[in-house]
Design a protein around this motif. Sequence first.
Motif, mmCIF file in Angstrom:
data_model
loop_
_atom_site.group_PDB
_atom_site.id
_atom_site.type_symbol
_atom_site.label_atom_id
_atom_site.label_comp_id
_atom_site.label_asym_id
_atom_site.label_seq_id
_atom_site.Cartn_x
_atom_site.Cartn_y
_atom_site.Cartn_z
ATOM 1 N N PHE A 91 -1.294 16.950 0.679
ATOM 2 C CA PHE A 91 -0.081 16.858 0.341
ATOM 3 C C PHE A 91 -0.306 15.446 -0.153
ATOM 4 N N PHE A 92 0.347 15.029 -1.413
ATOM 5 C CA PHE A 92 0.174 13.100 -1.560
ATOM 6 C C PHE A 92 1.659 13.177 -2.277
ATOM 7 N N PHE A 93 1.777 11.871 -1.755
ATOM 8 C CA PHE A 93 2.797 11.489 -2.031
ATOM 9 C C PHE A 93 2.828 9.404 -2.341
ATOM 10 N N GLY A 94 3.902 9.143 -3.344
ATOM 11 C CA GLY A 94 4.148 7.370 -3.773
ATOM 12 C C GLY A 94 4.785 6.693 -2.718
ATOM 13 N N ARG A 95 6.088 7.472 -2.224
ATOM 14 C CA ARG A 95 7.213 6.255 -1.371
ATOM 15 C C ARG A 95 7.230 6.686 -0.535
ATOM 16 N N LEU A 96 7.019 6.180 0.361
ATOM 17 C CA LEU A 96 8.044 5.894 2.087
ATOM 18 C C LEU A 96 8.856 4.602 2.539
ATOM 19 N N ASP A 97 9.217 4.213 3.792
ATOM 20 C CA ASP A 97 9.791 3.041 3.819
ATOM 21 C C ASP A 97 8.614 2.108 3.681
ATOM 22 N N TYR A 98 9.131 1.127 3.646
ATOM 23 C CA TYR A 98 8.057 -0.161 3.192
ATOM 24 C C TYR A 98 7.499 -0.794 4.887
ATOM 25 N N GLN A 99 8.905 -0.950 5.359
ATOM 26 C CA GLN A 99 7.880 -0.903 7.472
ATOM 27 C C GLN A 99 6.820 -0.154 7.790
ATOM 28 N N ASP A 100 6.959 0.808 7.311
ATOM 29 C CA ASP A 100 6.039 2.374 7.843
ATOM 30 C C ASP A 100 4.861 1.791 6.879
ATOM 31 N N ARG A 101 5.294 1.592 5.851
ATOM 32 C CA ARG A 101 4.110 1.828 5.001
ATOM 33 C C ARG A 101 3.022 0.493 5.451
ATOM 34 N N ALA A 102 3.998 -0.639 5.759
ATOM 35 C CA ALA A 102 2.708 -1.950 6.023
ATOM 36 C C ALA A 102 2.188 -2.103 7.155
ATOM 37 N N ARG A 103 2.417 -0.730 8.279
ATOM 38 C CA ARG A 103 2.131 -0.448 9.740
ATOM 39 C C ARG A 103 1.378 0.421 9.252
ATOM 40 N N ARG A 104 1.635 1.711 8.848
ATOM 41 C CA ARG A 104 0.247 2.643 8.660
ATOM 42 C C ARG A 104 -0.970 1.842 7.695
ATOM 43 N N MET A 105 -0.222 1.097 7.396
ATOM 44 C CA MET A 105 -1.861 -0.324 5.747
ATOM 45 C C MET A 105 -2.514 -0.540 7.387
ATOM 46 N N MET A 106 -1.836 -1.216 8.238
ATOM 47 C CA MET A 106 -2.546 -2.179 8.719
ATOM 48 C C MET A 106 -3.116 -1.507 10.269
ATOM 49 N N ALA A 151 1.069 25.470 9.623
ATOM 50 C CA ALA A 151 2.082 24.983 9.021
ATOM 51 C C ALA A 151 1.365 23.313 8.831
ATOM 52 N N ASP A 152 0.649 22.997 9.326
ATOM 53 C CA ASP A 152 0.071 21.545 9.332
ATOM 54 C C ASP A 152 -0.710 21.151 7.699
ATOM 55 N N LEU A 153 -0.965 20.260 7.055
ATOM 56 C CA LEU A 153 -0.657 19.960 6.091
ATOM 57 C C LEU A 153 -1.225 18.290 5.872
ATOM 58 N N PHE A 154 -2.399 18.302 5.460
ATOM 59 C CA PHE A 154 -3.193 16.420 4.753
ATOM 60 C C PHE A 154 -2.545 16.014 4.337
ATOM 61 N N THR A 155 -2.144 14.616 4.413
ATOM 62 C CA THR A 155 -1.106 13.896 3.949
ATOM 63 C C THR A 155 -1.337 12.562 3.824
ATOM 64 N N GLY A 156 -1.406 12.615 2.133
ATOM 65 C CA GLY A 156 -1.814 11.445 1.723
ATOM 66 C C GLY A 156 -1.064 10.354 1.361
ATOM 67 N N ILE A 157 -1.097 9.206 1.298
ATOM 68 C CA ILE A 157 0.188 8.276 1.125
ATOM 69 C C ILE A 157 -0.880 7.569 -0.178
ATOM 70 N N LEU A 158 -0.175 7.353 -1.071
ATOM 71 C CA LEU A 158 -1.001 7.191 -3.010
ATOM 72 C C LEU A 158 -0.668 5.472 -2.283
ATOM 73 N N PRO A 159 -1.968 4.025 -2.660
ATOM 74 C CA PRO A 159 -1.174 3.081 -2.385
ATOM 75 C C PRO A 159 -0.795 1.798 -3.359
ATOM 76 N N ASN A 160 -0.716 2.787 -4.790
ATOM 77 C CA ASN A 160 0.322 2.212 -5.613
ATOM 78 C C ASN A 160 0.962 2.887 -6.319
ATOM 79 N N GLY A 161 2.067 3.735 -4.775
ATOM 80 C CA GLY A 161 2.497 4.908 -5.212
ATOM 81 C C GLY A 161 2.305 5.673 -6.452
ATOM 82 N N TYR A 162 2.375 5.475 -7.685
ATOM 83 C CA TYR A 162 2.097 6.854 -8.376
ATOM 84 C C TYR A 162 1.222 5.441 -10.159
ATOM 85 N N ASN A 163 1.563 4.317 -9.935
ATOM 86 C CA ASN A 163 1.122 3.473 -10.945
ATOM 87 C C ASN A 163 -0.120 2.730 -10.749
ATOM 88 N N PRO A 164 -1.193 2.695 -11.810
ATOM 89 C CA PRO A 164 -2.317 1.540 -12.023
ATOM 90 C C PRO A 164 -2.250 0.411 -10.809
#
Length: 926
Positions: free
Chosen positions: A160-175, A194-207
């Motif tokens: 499962f891939f998505f682009g949007r998550l909370d800005y604080q959550d994203r910062a921690r996950r990047m770190m 019900a386990d699902l590999f999940t990827g957060i896209l680095p640029n949302g869905y933009n280039p």
Amino acid sequence: LCQPDMLNVHLVPHTHDDVGWLKTVDQYFYGDRNDIQHAGVQYILDSVVDQLLKNPDRRFIYVETAFFYRWWRQQSSSMQQTVKQLVNEGRLEFVNGGWCMSDEATTHYSAVIDQMTMGLRFLNETFGPCGRPRVAWHIDPFGHAREHASMFAQMGYDGFFFGRLDYQDRARRMMYREQELLWRASDSLTPPMADLFTGILPNGYNPPEGFCWDQSCDDAPIRDDPDLEDYNVDDVVKRFLAIAEGQVRNTYTNHIIMTMGSDFQYENANLWYKNLDKLIHYVNAQQANGIKVNVLYSTPSCYLQELHRTNLTWALKNDDFFPYADDAHDFWTGYFTSRPALKRYERISNSNLQVMCNQLEVLGGPVSRRGPFGVGDSKTMKEAMAVAQHHDAVSGTEKQHVANDYARRLANGWQHCQVLVSNSLAGLSGSTAERIYCDNLNISVCPLTESSKKFSVNVYNPLARPVTWPVRLPVNGTAYVVSDANGKSVDSQVSFCVSRGFAVNELVFQVQAPPLGYTTYSVSLLQNGPPPASTQHHTPTAIKNKVLNHMTFDPDTGLLSSLSNLETKQTIKLTQNFYWYNASDGNNVESIQPSGAYIFRPNSSTPFVISKTAKTESIQTPAVQEVRQWFSPWVSQVVRLYADSRALELEWTVGPVPIDDDLGKEVITRLDTSIQTAQYFYTDSNGREVLQRKTDFRPTWNLKQSEPIAGNYYPINSRAFIKDDDDQLTVVTDRSQGGGSINNGSLEIMLHRRLLYDDVRGVAEPLNETSGIFPKGLVVRGRLLLSLDRPASAADAHRPLAQEVVLQPLLTFTGGDLHPNTRLEFSGLQAALPPAVHLLTLSQWDKDSVLLRLEHQFQSWESKVNSQPVTVNLQKLFTTLDVLGVSELNLSANQWKDEMKRFSWTPESGTAHLHLSVPSLQHIRT
């Protein structure tokens, strides 16, 4: 091809095509109304296919089957063969594959499953196994629900891939390099179901910045003629390698993904592909200089396969991704409630789809499709409901004219299904009398009941257990005789009502309907009956019924003051009132962000009370007791208790919300109780499993709270509750709404929003709904059902109650006397299903088979009795169907269950990551 000793950069060409947003579905497909937004999906697909044929290395992914289905039907057979070849070669890949990319906060799981099934079935039947998506792709929805991830896993998706998550959550996950994780999306299903590999896209869905080559973009093309003054290949390669280097720092593998596309892009695909071809060529040419970077055309499934081959362990997540904020004061929690009338219409339409188009088509047999009332059609309603699940549809985040179009499609679907219902009930009952549908009973309008001296009511129950349900009909008589299917008189009551039609009274009685079947009630006017029940203008000190409910009112304020369960001997203090938050207009020291269709931002943490007292009237009869409360000219409520109901009903009416003070308003109701919640409360996920919430807290990261109200709002799809060791107060809603528990012992639910500013998230329109009927602002009516129980047994009551609200009985009417040979009662089941089992789907699949979904509706921890495993004998299930054989499918019915193979993933177990060594780009140059 990927290179094991290099950094592999997976370029994913894609377009994101909203199934309605700023323009309607039709306008987006045809490229109409480009004065609103330049977008034409048919041209995107034309152009992409043309460009894929010019280079066998090129790839493209497509998501929204609603658009692709339209385009496909317009193609020649030779073009269809060409597209099939592209799909077979993996150059055109479908991801997600539902009819739309659904919203995750405001959708009910049953409707999501239906729209996914519709899209995936078309892909399955058109392209076979090569057309089956392996990846769920939700790049735009505004927060992500755990139940969606669970459904995707049960549908056979590998990731499962998505682009949007909370800005604080994203910062921690990047770190911590946790933008790719394993989502354990159910606490009841045994892992890895019900386990699902999940990827957060680095640029949302933009280039990446500077690399957008669509006709809608301003970035410079790659100019690769060295004789030209503006030659820029070296600069492009340098910038691209820098972006890749920054991205690889946040991952554990030698693979990174870059989305190359955005909203409605690739209408001129040549622009994109010509530059991407050059980018791949010139970056890869640097390998000769020792730079170990390999750029390739790819797809999400190819990228996922490479991650799976690394055999790493992945961070584990058990909660969800709500609420979503993209900045400190920008919480996307307003859309949980935006357009509450549309949200209710969608919910009723889902009920009608299951009853009219699905169940009765099966139970009625072929006559339902071609019978005495014409040709019945379920396709129109199914498509309308599927489109309504889009993340800019039921979410309420579209322009007004688009919202009108969604409603129009649903209304058209109702009309087609009503023919099917009339045919089906004619076949089952043996009566071809004309059936009347009163679609405006919510505002007490039904011309037949208002004018007829004698009529019958057919009550169809879509649940697989008997149901007792209150019927309220607008009438002009003062007394009626109501008889059930056996001719036995039923208690009824006539009382004065406020109607938008011609009725002055309301007839109230309780019906009892068999499982998956109907019963019929006859209603006759008494010429010399008693006058309607009179109203009492003083506030009653208490109302109660014989089952378990007892509530008191404050004689000075007219407000509720306590609620008791007589059966369990519980009593809590309970005060309920209405408030509003002033919406920020953007003129604020901390932030210029206003409230809008997406974002909830009050300008104060303290709401304004609409009135500290309520003017009241009461009606107390054997059938029903009511306390009618008026808080202001635009807010009123009926507190209602039926004779044998286990729940207290609060029927609220809000609007037109006044804006004379030039302030937008967010209207809430708040329940303040004596329950000691210790900051905890509970909300459902898409109407199914329940998640624990805590004020000012996130389970997987340390929250820095900047919006104490909006930052504590969560989606409530069908129910929410607060509890302590002794008491649990559950609230069942009749539509998706937002709410939270801001204070100890309190639960607030947002009912209506009227806003004067756009929140600058693209819709470019304030959420200021009016209509021809309500030119001064929309009036919205809804219901909340309250029940007080012991925590250990509360789910046994509120689970069935929530299902009754989601799948409510269907009422049809016939004037005059029925034919004496009419079959007045019918059940499609040989026996009711156990309480733990819900009949989720019964629909016609093809000529000789039906699609049946049974679900265990209790979480593993909810009930001592009903959380246990249950066995159902399918051979002894139905009365009108012969079960000749059963084949088990996955949840979306596009794979045989025993053939469904998914990638297995290993979660972290407290040990350090075992990861590939991927040095920075500076260190992999020779």
